[in-house]
Design a protein around this motif. Structure first.
Motif, PDB file in Angstrom:
ATOM      1  N   GLU A  60      15.443  49.870  44.929  1.00 17.91           N
ATOM      2  CA  GLU A  60      14.464  48.863  44.487  1.00 17.91           C
ATOM      3  C   GLU A  60      13.853  49.247  43.143  1.00 17.91           C
ATOM      4  O   GLU A  60      13.626  48.407  42.286  1.00 17.91           O
ATOM      5  N   ALA A  61      13.578  50.538  42.979  1.00 13.56           N
ATOM      6  CA  ALA A  61      12.888  51.002  41.764  1.00 13.56           C
ATOM      7  C   ALA A  61      13.755  50.823  40.507  1.00 13.56           C
ATOM      8  O   ALA A  61      13.245  50.876  39.391  1.00 13.56           O
ATOM      9  N   ASP A  62      15.058  50.627  40.689  1.00 13.26           N
ATOM     10  CA  ASP A  62      15.942  50.459  39.539  1.00 13.26           C
ATOM     11  C   ASP A  62      15.900  49.049  38.947  1.00 13.26           C
ATOM     12  O   ASP A  62      16.452  48.814  37.879  1.00 13.26           O
ATOM     13  N   TRP A  63      15.284  48.121  39.652  1.00 11.70           N
ATOM     14  CA  TRP A  63      15.292  46.713  39.218  1.00 11.70           C
ATOM     15  C   TRP A  63      13.935  46.304  38.661  1.00 11.70           C
ATOM     16  O   TRP A  63      12.899  46.736  39.149  1.00 11.70           O
ATOM     17  N   ASN A  64      13.970  45.422  37.645  1.00 12.21           N
ATOM     18  CA  ASN A  64      12.737  44.861  37.075  1.00 12.21           C
ATOM     19  C   ASN A  64      12.765  43.352  37.217  1.00 12.21           C
ATOM     20  O   ASN A  64      13.834  42.746  37.145  1.00 12.21           O
ATOM     21  N   ILE A  65      11.577  42.745  37.353  1.00 14.43           N
ATOM     22  CA  ILE A  65      11.502  41.284  37.360  1.00 14.43           C
ATOM     23  C   ILE A  65      11.882  40.788  35.968  1.00 14.43           C
ATOM     24  O   ILE A  65      11.402  41.315  34.973  1.00 14.43           O
ATOM     25  N   ALA A  66      12.763  39.799  35.899  1.00 15.06           N
ATOM     26  CA  ALA A  66      13.237  39.312  34.600  1.00 15.06           C
ATOM     27  C   ALA A  66      12.173  38.472  33.907  1.00 15.06           C
ATOM     28  O   ALA A  66      11.423  37.738  34.555  1.00 15.06           O
ATOM     29  N   GLY A  67      12.112  38.590  32.590  1.00 12.37           N
ATOM     30  CA  GLY A  67      11.170  37.785  31.801  1.00 12.37           C
ATOM     31  C   GLY A  67      11.895  36.720  31.011  1.00 12.37           C
ATOM     32  O   GLY A  67      13.117  36.627  31.040  1.00 12.37           O
ATOM     33  N   VAL A  80      10.884  29.501  36.226  1.00  7.79           N
ATOM     34  CA  VAL A  80      12.111  29.288  35.449  1.00  7.79           C
ATOM     35  C   VAL A  80      13.240  30.166  35.963  1.00  7.79           C
ATOM     36  O   VAL A  80      14.370  29.731  36.099  1.00  7.79           O
ATOM     37  N   ARG A  81      12.909  31.423  36.227  1.00 10.19           N
ATOM     38  CA  ARG A  81      13.947  32.317  36.754  1.00 10.19           C
ATOM     39  C   ARG A  81      13.304  33.288  37.740  1.00 10.19           C
ATOM     40  O   ARG A  81      12.163  33.678  37.575  1.00 10.19           O
ATOM     41  N   SER A  82      14.071  33.668  38.744  1.00 13.52           N
ATOM     42  CA  SER A  82      13.491  34.562  39.748  1.00 13.52           C
ATOM     43  C   SER A  82      14.464  35.693  40.093  1.00 13.52           C
ATOM     44  O   SER A  82      14.426  36.227  41.180  1.00 13.52           O
ATOM     45  N   ASP A  83      15.308  36.026  39.105  1.00 11.65           N
ATOM     46  CA  ASP A  83      16.210  37.159  39.323  1.00 11.65           C
ATOM     47  C   ASP A  83      15.532  38.465  38.908  1.00 11.65           C
ATOM     48  O   ASP A  83      14.430  38.467  38.359  1.00 11.65           O
ATOM     49  N   GLN A  84      16.194  39.563  39.179  1.00 17.01           N
ATOM     50  CA  GLN A  84      15.726  40.879  38.760  1.00 17.01           C
ATOM     51  C   GLN A  84      16.824  41.495  37.893  1.00 17.01           C
ATOM     52  O   GLN A  84      18.010  41.231  38.122  1.00 17.01           O
ATOM     53  N   ILE A  85      16.418  42.289  36.925  1.00 16.87           N
ATOM     54  CA  ILE A  85      17.421  42.807  35.989  1.00 16.87           C
ATOM     55  C   ILE A  85      17.309  44.315  35.784  1.00 16.87           C
ATOM     56  O   ILE A  85      16.300  44.927  36.129  1.00 16.87           O
ATOM     57  N   ARG A  86      18.359  44.857  35.193  1.00 12.80           N
ATOM     58  CA  ARG A  86      18.375  46.259  34.788  1.00 12.80           C
ATOM     59  C   ARG A  86      19.270  46.353  33.549  1.00 12.80           C
ATOM     60  O   ARG A  86      20.481  46.094  33.616  1.00 12.80           O
TER      61      ARG A  86
END
Ligand SMILES: O=C(O)CCC(=O)C(=O)O
Ligand SMILES: [Fe+2]
Length: 226
Positions: A60-67, A80-86
């Protein structure tokens, strides 16, 4: 030893795509003609599978909420978007292999289409069930140095009822393509031309989205930033 990293190491430094030169020419011509191309079996299967296991195994700690928007004016907008990114970094072996392959593709694109692509940046994305990315453009004409978008899909199994399709629209808002996010499919399109969206995913969906960029350096700003 980590089998995933091992298999990725084996091929580091080579152009590790399944597609031979003649087929590449056809893909490049399609890109030049239509502004987008969909390439199946982009990587050797074991490499695509290794990337999926790598992404699925991150914590979980490897992912960030996308902006949304440029890095400096980064805003969170979960409507607009609700994915998580790295973001991928070449210092991480499992990530370097993909960056390396895409940089080789960049050189080939420049050679064939004279695109003057200067660099490549990309991030993993995780769409958890219920996540989406509404209609958007990745770049606005004259205001971004993103030239070509690439999206590479990692999930080994994906069916229509799983949602999460990439929909690419034409200039009259007509649907040009609906792409199922299946492992080892690469989609490439002009970043400032094609409005696109990710429909709500009903299963966990992994991808790598990236951009080939022009050099935006000028007297006041060195690109990319250190
Ligand atoms: O994952 C996809 O199919 C597209 C993602 C996307 O449009 C983006 O990250 O800008
Ligand atoms: Fe996008």
């Amino acid at each position: 030893m980590n089998p995933v990293l091992d298999s990725l190491h084996e091929v580091q430094g080579e152009l590790t795509t399944e597609i031979d030169d003649e087929l590449w020419l056809a893909q490049f011509d399609a890109l030049a003609d239509c502004g987008y191309v969909i390439i199946e079996n982009f990587l050797p299967n074991h490499e695509a599978a290794a990337l999926y296991h790598y992404a699925a195994g991150l914590s979980e700690a490897d992912w960030n909420i996308a902006g949304i928007g440029r890095e400096q004016q980064h805003t969170l907008n979960t409507r607009v978007r609700s994915d998580q990114i790295r973001w991928l970094h070449s210092e991480v072996a499992a990530e370097a292999i993909y960056l390396n392959t895409l940089n080789n593709l960049r050189v080939r694109l420049n050679r064939r289409l004279f695109m003057g692509l200067f660099d490549y940046e990309c991030h993993l994305a995780r769409y958890q069930p219920g996540a989406f990315y509404k209609k958007h453009l990745d770049a606005f004409k004259g205001r971004s140095n993103r030239v070509l978008t690439t999206v590479f899909y990692l999930n080994p199994e994906w069916h229509a009822e799983d949602g999460g399709e990439l929909v690419i629209y034409g200039t009259n808002d007509e649907i040009l393509e609906t792409v199922l996010p299946k492992q080892n499919t690469l989609v490439v399109f002009l970043s400032d031309t094609f409005v696109h969206e990710v429909k709500t995913a009903y299963r966990e969906r992994f991808s790598i989205t990236g951009w080939f960029r022009h050099n935006a350096s000028d007297a006041h700003r060195v690109d990319p930033p250190a």
